[in-house]
Design an enzyme around this catalytic site. Structure first.
Site, mmCIF file in Angstrom:
data_model
loop_
_atom_site.group_PDB
_atom_site.id
_atom_site.type_symbol
_atom_site.label_atom_id
_atom_site.label_comp_id
_atom_site.label_asym_id
_atom_site.label_seq_id
_atom_site.Cartn_x
_atom_site.Cartn_y
_atom_site.Cartn_z
ATOM 1 N N ASP A 1 -5.895 -6.116 -3.302
ATOM 2 C CA ASP A 1 -5.499 -4.643 -3.492
ATOM 3 C C ASP A 1 -4.740 -3.750 -2.391
ATOM 4 O O ASP A 1 -4.783 -2.770 -1.936
ATOM 5 C CB ASP A 1 -6.714 -3.855 -4.099
ATOM 6 C CG ASP A 1 -7.403 -4.072 -5.190
ATOM 7 O OD1 ASP A 1 -6.761 -4.502 -6.118
ATOM 8 O OD2 ASP A 1 -8.541 -4.141 -5.064
ATOM 9 N N ARG A 2 -4.122 -5.003 -1.496
ATOM 10 C CA ARG A 2 -3.359 -4.507 -0.456
ATOM 11 C C ARG A 2 -4.450 -3.772 0.847
ATOM 12 O O ARG A 2 -3.745 -3.048 1.701
ATOM 13 C CB ARG A 2 -2.248 -3.589 -0.860
ATOM 14 C CG ARG A 2 -0.976 -3.968 -1.371
ATOM 15 C CD ARG A 2 -0.948 -5.391 -1.278
ATOM 16 N NE ARG A 2 0.384 -6.074 -1.478
ATOM 17 C CZ ARG A 2 0.722 -6.901 -2.230
ATOM 18 N NH1 ARG A 2 -0.324 -7.798 -2.782
ATOM 19 N NH2 ARG A 2 1.880 -7.564 -2.563
ATOM 20 N N MET A 3 -5.516 -3.901 0.820
ATOM 21 C CA MET A 3 -6.642 -3.395 1.608
ATOM 22 C C MET A 3 -6.657 -4.624 2.804
ATOM 23 O O MET A 3 -7.728 -5.007 2.947
ATOM 24 C CB MET A 3 -7.969 -3.007 0.992
ATOM 25 C CG MET A 3 -8.022 -1.812 0.227
ATOM 26 S SD MET A 3 -7.273 -0.521 1.027
ATOM 27 C CE MET A 3 -8.700 0.037 1.838
#
Length: 218
Positions: A196-198
């Site tokens: 989730d692009r974290m």
């Protein structure tokens, strides 16, 4: 007729789920951590695991980037070798600053190094030069790196001339226009892709009291 498929750039997407990076995972120093990731990339069979994208700017602030190979790493910094008359060397002599990125895509990792630069000493340059294949040594003599040439034949002619010049030499000497640059880091960031692009971004930063570790938002 060969069919072609247009790449739909907005639809290209990869979910990064191979790993994580926490503060407790880090080695005690930036160079030990970078060596660890380099070793892991090499053992994983990544091609040119020591390849890094070098970014420089000229005196007008215009950036350039290209890929070079890391050939030295210790507590002093990160070393690569090149022609001192090249475009990259002109930039480095003018600004004395550079950054590099190791793009280990297959491991969903990157490492970024930013800092001042200095020329590597003659003894260190000579030691690395002696380890290079003879063909690479001759090519370094023959190529006027970054200059415009009229054709491939000119390069081949220059190489043949150098081959004749050193035909009877057991050892090819280091060209006076060739040597190493050392990047002395002020910041070294380790990036691990996450879902989730974290992403995890941990940065060693050199301050007044020495190195500190910071977590940076993705």
């Amino acid at each position: 007729m060969t069919e072609t498929t247009n790449v739909t750039l907005p639809a290209m997407r990869v979910s990064y789920e191979q790993g994580s990076l926490t503060e407790s995972d880090l080695a005690a120093t930036w160079h030990e951590q970078l060596q660890l990731w380099l070793d892991q990339a090499a053992r994983a069979g990544l091609p040119e695991a020591n390849a890094m994208v070098l970014a420089t700017t000229d005196t007008k602030g215009r950036p350039s980037s290209r890929t070079v190979l890391a050939k030295g790493l210790d507590e002093r910094g990160l070393v690569f070798f090149t022609n001192y008359t090249s475009a990259k060397s002109h930039d480095l002599m003018a600004t004395r600053y550079a950054s590099v990125t190791f793009p280990w895509f297959a491991m969903q990792r990157q490492a970024h190094v930013r800092g001042t630069v200095e020329k590597v000493g003659p003894a260190e340059t000579a030691a690395y030069w002696a380890s290079r294949p003879r063909g690479s040594q001759l090519g370094s003599w023959a190529s006027p790196q970054s200059r415009v040439v009229t054709g491939r034949s000119n390069l081949e002619s220059a190489l043949h001339k150098i081959e004749r010049q050193f035909a009877d030499a057991e050892n090819v000497p280091v060209p006076p226009h060739w040597g190493g640059w050392r990047i002395r880091p002020e910041e070294v960031e380790f990036w691990q892709g996450r879902r989730d692009r974290m992403h995890d971004r941990l940065r060693f930063r050199l301050g007044r009291d020495g190195w500190e570790v910071q977590r940076v938002a993705p």
